[in-house]
Design a protein around this motif. Structure first.
Motif, PDB file in Angstrom:
ATOM      1  N   GLN A   1       5.665  18.434  -1.061  1.00 44.39           N
ATOM      2  CA  GLN A   1       5.612  17.106  -1.665  1.00 44.39           C
ATOM      3  C   GLN A   1       6.531  16.148  -0.909  1.00 44.39           C
ATOM      4  OE1 GLN A   1       3.854  15.488  -3.963  1.00 44.39           O
ATOM      5  NE2 GLN A   1       5.082  13.710  -3.482  1.00 44.39           N
ATOM      6  N   HIS A   2       7.723  16.603  -0.600  1.00 41.35           N
ATOM      7  CA  HIS A   2       8.664  15.776   0.166  1.00 41.35           C
ATOM      8  C   HIS A   2       8.060  15.428   1.529  1.00 41.35           C
ATOM      9  CE1 HIS A   2      12.428  14.205   1.674  1.00 41.35           C
ATOM     10  NE2 HIS A   2      12.260  14.954   2.751  1.00 41.35           N
ATOM     11  N   ASP A   3       7.407  16.389   2.152  1.00 48.09           N
ATOM     12  CA  ASP A   3       6.785  16.163   3.452  1.00 48.09           C
ATOM     13  C   ASP A   3       5.685  15.105   3.348  1.00 48.09           C
ATOM     14  OD1 ASP A   3       6.640  16.827   6.258  1.00 48.09           O
ATOM     15  OD2 ASP A   3       4.750  17.843   5.810  1.00 48.09           O
ATOM     16  N   ARG A   4       4.895  15.142   2.282  1.00 49.50           N
ATOM     17  CA  ARG A   4       3.845  14.135   2.098  1.00 49.50           C
ATOM     18  C   ARG A   4       4.456  12.736   1.965  1.00 49.50           C
ATOM     19  NH1 ARG A   4       1.668  18.451  -0.777  1.00 49.50           N
ATOM     20  NH2 ARG A   4       2.478  17.724  -2.772  1.00 49.50           N
ATOM     21  N   SER A   5       5.546  12.627   1.228  1.00 43.93           N
ATOM     22  CA  SER A   5       6.218  11.333   1.089  1.00 43.93           C
ATOM     23  C   SER A   5       6.751  10.851   2.435  1.00 43.93           C
ATOM     24  CB  SER A   5       7.374  11.433   0.089  1.00 43.93           C
ATOM     25  OG  SER A   5       6.897  11.697  -1.199  1.00 43.93           O
ATOM     26  N   SER A   6       7.360  11.751   3.162  1.00 42.35           N
ATOM     27  CA  SER A   6       7.898  11.407   4.470  1.00 42.35           C
ATOM     28  C   SER A   6       6.783  10.976   5.425  1.00 42.35           C
ATOM     29  CB  SER A   6       8.647  12.618   5.036  1.00 42.35           C
ATOM     30  OG  SER A   6       9.096  12.363   6.335  1.00 42.35           O
ATOM     31  N   GLN A   7       5.660  11.671   5.377  1.00 38.46           N
ATOM     32  CA  GLN A   7       4.526  11.297   6.230  1.00 38.46           C
ATOM     33  C   GLN A   7       4.022   9.902   5.884  1.00 38.46           C
ATOM     34  OE1 GLN A   7       1.861  14.540   5.479  1.00 38.46           O
ATOM     35  NE2 GLN A   7       2.542  15.698   7.264  1.00 38.46           N
ATOM     36  N   ARG A   8       3.942   9.602   4.595  1.00 33.81           N
ATOM     37  CA  ARG A   8       3.445   8.274   4.183  1.00 33.81           C
ATOM     38  C   ARG A   8       4.411   7.191   4.628  1.00 33.81           C
ATOM     39  NH1 ARG A   8       1.374   4.280   4.399  1.00 33.81           N
ATOM     40  NH2 ARG A   8       0.232   3.154   2.790  1.00 33.81           N
ATOM     41  N   MET A   9       5.701   7.440   4.499  1.00 36.79           N
ATOM     42  CA  MET A   9       6.700   6.470   4.922  1.00 36.79           C
ATOM     43  C   MET A   9       6.609   6.254   6.434  1.00 36.79           C
ATOM     44  SD  MET A   9       8.934   4.582   3.525  1.00 36.79           S
ATOM     45  CE  MET A   9      10.084   5.133   2.320  1.00 36.79           C
ATOM     46  N   THR A  10       6.456   7.338   7.177  1.00 36.51           N
ATOM     47  CA  THR A  10       6.337   7.245   8.630  1.00 36.51           C
ATOM     48  C   THR A  10       5.086   6.469   9.021  1.00 36.51           C
ATOM     49  OG1 THR A  10       7.553   9.299   8.911  1.00 36.51           O
ATOM     50  CG2 THR A  10       6.194   8.600  10.756  1.00 36.51           C
ATOM     51  N   GLN A  11       3.996   6.706   8.329  1.00 41.60           N
ATOM     52  CA  GLN A  11       2.759   5.969   8.594  1.00 41.60           C
ATOM     53  C   GLN A  11       2.989   4.476   8.418  1.00 41.60           C
ATOM     54  OE1 GLN A  11      -0.440   6.959   5.912  1.00 41.60           O
ATOM     55  NE2 GLN A  11      -1.815   5.452   6.775  1.00 41.60           N
ATOM     56  N   ALA A  12       3.693   4.090   7.341  1.00 38.26           N
ATOM     57  CA  ALA A  12       3.962   2.669   7.098  1.00 38.26           C
ATOM     58  C   ALA A  12       4.837   2.077   8.200  1.00 38.26           C
ATOM     59  CB  ALA A  12       4.633   2.495   5.731  1.00 38.26           C
ATOM     60  N   ILE A  13       5.809   2.851   8.658  1.00 41.29           N
ATOM     61  CA  ILE A  13       6.682   2.363   9.728  1.00 41.29           C
ATOM     62  C   ILE A  13       5.870   2.116  10.999  1.00 41.29           C
ATOM     63  CG2 ILE A  13       8.581   3.013  11.275  1.00 41.29           C
ATOM     64  CD1 ILE A  13       9.750   4.555   8.862  1.00 41.29           C
ATOM     65  N   VAL A  14       5.000   3.043  11.334  1.00 37.18           N
ATOM     66  CA  VAL A  14       4.169   2.898  12.536  1.00 37.18           C
ATOM     67  C   VAL A  14       3.253   1.686  12.399  1.00 37.18           C
ATOM     68  CG1 VAL A  14       2.330   3.981  13.902  1.00 37.18           C
ATOM     69  CG2 VAL A  14       4.326   5.317  13.199  1.00 37.18           C
ATOM     70  N   GLU A  15       2.644   1.519  11.211  1.00 42.72           N
ATOM     71  CA  GLU A  15       1.775   0.359  10.992  1.00 42.72           C
ATOM     72  C   GLU A  15       2.563  -0.943  11.153  1.00 42.72           C
ATOM     73  OE1 GLU A  15      -0.245   0.661   7.218  1.00 42.72           O
ATOM     74  OE2 GLU A  15      -1.057   2.623   7.711  1.00 42.72           O
ATOM     75  N   ALA A  16       3.751  -1.009  10.585  1.00 37.16           N
ATOM     76  CA  ALA A  16       4.563  -2.222  10.694  1.00 37.16           C
ATOM     77  C   ALA A  16       5.014  -2.452  12.138  1.00 37.16           C
ATOM     78  CB  ALA A  16       5.771  -2.133   9.773  1.00 37.16           C
ATOM     79  N   SER A  17       5.256  -1.384  12.861  1.00 39.78           N
ATOM     80  CA  SER A  17       5.696  -1.545  14.254  1.00 39.78           C
ATOM     81  C   SER A  17       4.611  -2.200  15.096  1.00 39.78           C
ATOM     82  CB  SER A  17       6.089  -0.196  14.853  1.00 39.78           C
ATOM     83  OG  SER A  17       4.948   0.577  15.164  1.00 39.78           O
ATOM     84  N   ARG A  18       3.368  -2.044  14.699  1.00 41.60           N
ATOM     85  CA  ARG A  18       2.253  -2.668  15.427  1.00 41.60           C
ATOM     86  C   ARG A  18       2.131  -4.155  15.116  1.00 41.60           C
ATOM     87  NH1 ARG A  18      -1.302   2.445  13.880  1.00 41.60           N
ATOM     88  NH2 ARG A  18      -0.689   3.800  15.599  1.00 41.60           N
TER      89      ARG A  18
ATOM     90  N   ALA B   1       0.838  -1.209   0.000  1.00 38.83           N
ATOM     91  CA  ALA B   1       0.000   0.000   0.000  1.00 38.83           C
ATOM     92  C   ALA B   1       0.869   1.254   0.000  1.00 38.83           C
ATOM     93  CB  ALA B   1      -0.930  -0.012   1.216  1.00 38.83           C
ATOM     94  N   ALA B   2       1.905   1.245   0.823  1.00 38.85           N
ATOM     95  CA  ALA B   2       2.801   2.410   0.879  1.00 38.85           C
ATOM     96  C   ALA B   2       3.538   2.577  -0.448  1.00 38.85           C
ATOM     97  CB  ALA B   2       3.792   2.262   2.026  1.00 38.85           C
ATOM     98  N   ALA B   3       3.989   1.470  -1.026  1.00 39.44           N
ATOM     99  CA  ALA B   3       4.715   1.547  -2.301  1.00 39.44           C
ATOM    100  C   ALA B   3       3.828   2.137  -3.398  1.00 39.44           C
ATOM    101  CB  ALA B   3       5.226   0.169  -2.701  1.00 39.44           C
ATOM    102  N   ALA B   4       2.550   1.749  -3.414  1.00 46.23           N
ATOM    103  CA  ALA B   4       1.628   2.292  -4.426  1.00 46.23           C
ATOM    104  C   ALA B   4       1.447   3.793  -4.223  1.00 46.23           C
ATOM    105  CB  ALA B   4       0.282   1.575  -4.343  1.00 46.23           C
ATOM    106  N   ASP B   5       1.276   4.211  -2.968  1.00 48.31           N
ATOM    107  CA  ASP B   5       1.123   5.639  -2.687  1.00 48.31           C
ATOM    108  C   ASP B   5       2.384   6.411  -3.062  1.00 48.31           C
ATOM    109  OD1 ASP B   5      -1.386   5.082  -1.724  1.00 48.31           O
ATOM    110  OD2 ASP B   5      -0.802   5.196   0.402  1.00 48.31           O
ATOM    111  N   LEU B   6       3.540   5.849  -2.730  1.00 48.52           N
ATOM    112  CA  LEU B   6       4.802   6.534  -3.005  1.00 48.52           C
ATOM    113  C   LEU B   6       5.099   6.587  -4.501  1.00 48.52           C
ATOM    114  CD1 LEU B   6       6.859   5.157  -0.002  1.00 48.52           C
ATOM    115  CD2 LEU B   6       6.070   7.510  -0.332  1.00 48.52           C
ATOM    116  N   LYS B   7       4.628   5.580  -5.243  1.00 44.38           N
ATOM    117  CA  LYS B   7       4.819   5.600  -6.696  1.00 44.38           C
ATOM    118  C   LYS B   7       4.082   6.787  -7.308  1.00 44.38           C
ATOM    119  CE  LYS B   7       4.436   2.812 -10.840  1.00 44.38           C
ATOM    120  NZ  LYS B   7       4.032   1.516 -11.409  1.00 44.38           N
ATOM    121  N   ALA B   8       2.857   7.016  -6.860  1.00 45.45           N
ATOM    122  CA  ALA B   8       2.090   8.168  -7.347  1.00 45.45           C
ATOM    123  C   ALA B   8       2.791   9.473  -6.969  1.00 45.45           C
ATOM    124  CB  ALA B   8       0.685   8.138  -6.770  1.00 45.45           C
TER     125      ALA B   8
END
Length: 181
Positions: free
Chosen positions: A128-145, A85-92
């Motif tokens: 734009q960079h901030d949006r990418s960073s936020q999405r990456m951080t979201q994925a990290i938090v999800e994986a940490s759970r 899911a994160a990869a798809a968002d980051l690709k866009a």
């Protein structure tokens, strides 16, 4: 005398214009270097993606990471879903960054560079960079759970070991590249 004063004034204006032009070009190139393409994985290679450890490489890389912490099948499936899911968002978002870089080059190649337009674009690029960073951080938090504290500690150790190895490699490389004598 008026001609001497006029020529001094004109010389200063020419130097100021030249200096300003050099600064504008240097600034545009610096922004391009910062935000521009640097290979498939960005400015620092695949390592820049390791802030989001699971998006850092190929599916095989993800599987090796999951193997290294003895992830269960349930954990593997959930982490794969998060990563996909994160990869798809980051690709866009990569497409959006590419469009911003194209606009940047259009601004830079104009006969007169519009400093206000360049600044507005710079802010857009940062957002734009901030949006990418936020999405990456979201994925990290999800994986940490999904992963246990022990598994996360193992991953952190592995990533630190990799960073240490890369630092050592870069030091050795610089030492080899130094001129002899």
């Amino acid at each position: 005398m008026p001609s001497t004063v006029t020529s001094l004034f004109t010389a200063r204006r020419v130097r100021a214009f030249a200096f300003g032009s050099v600064l504008a070009v240097a600034g545009a190139l610096a922004v391009t270097a910062w935000a521009g393409p640097h290979g498939e994985h960005g400015r620092h290679g695949a390592h820049a993606q390791h802030a989001g450890f699971m998006m850092g490489g190929s599916p095989r890389h993800l599987e090796r990471l999951l193997d290294s912490v003895d992830a269960t099948e349930a954990q593997r499936g959930e982490v794969r879903r998060i990563a996909a899911a994160a990869a798809a968002d980051l690709k866009a978002q990569r497409k959006a960054r590419r469009a911003l870089r194209e606009r940047q080059m259009q601004l830079f190649t104009q006969p007169t560079v519009d400093a206000n337009a360049v600044e507005a674009l710079r802010r857009e690029m940062l957002a734009q960079h901030d949006r990418s960073s936020q999405r990456m951080t979201q994925a990290i938090v999800e994986a940490s759970r999904v992963l246990t504290p022990e598994q996360r500690a193992q991953l952190a150790e592995r990533m630190q070991s990799r960073r240490d190895m890369m630092k050592r490699h870069h030091r050795e490389r610089r030492a080899l590249d130094k001129p002899l004598g």
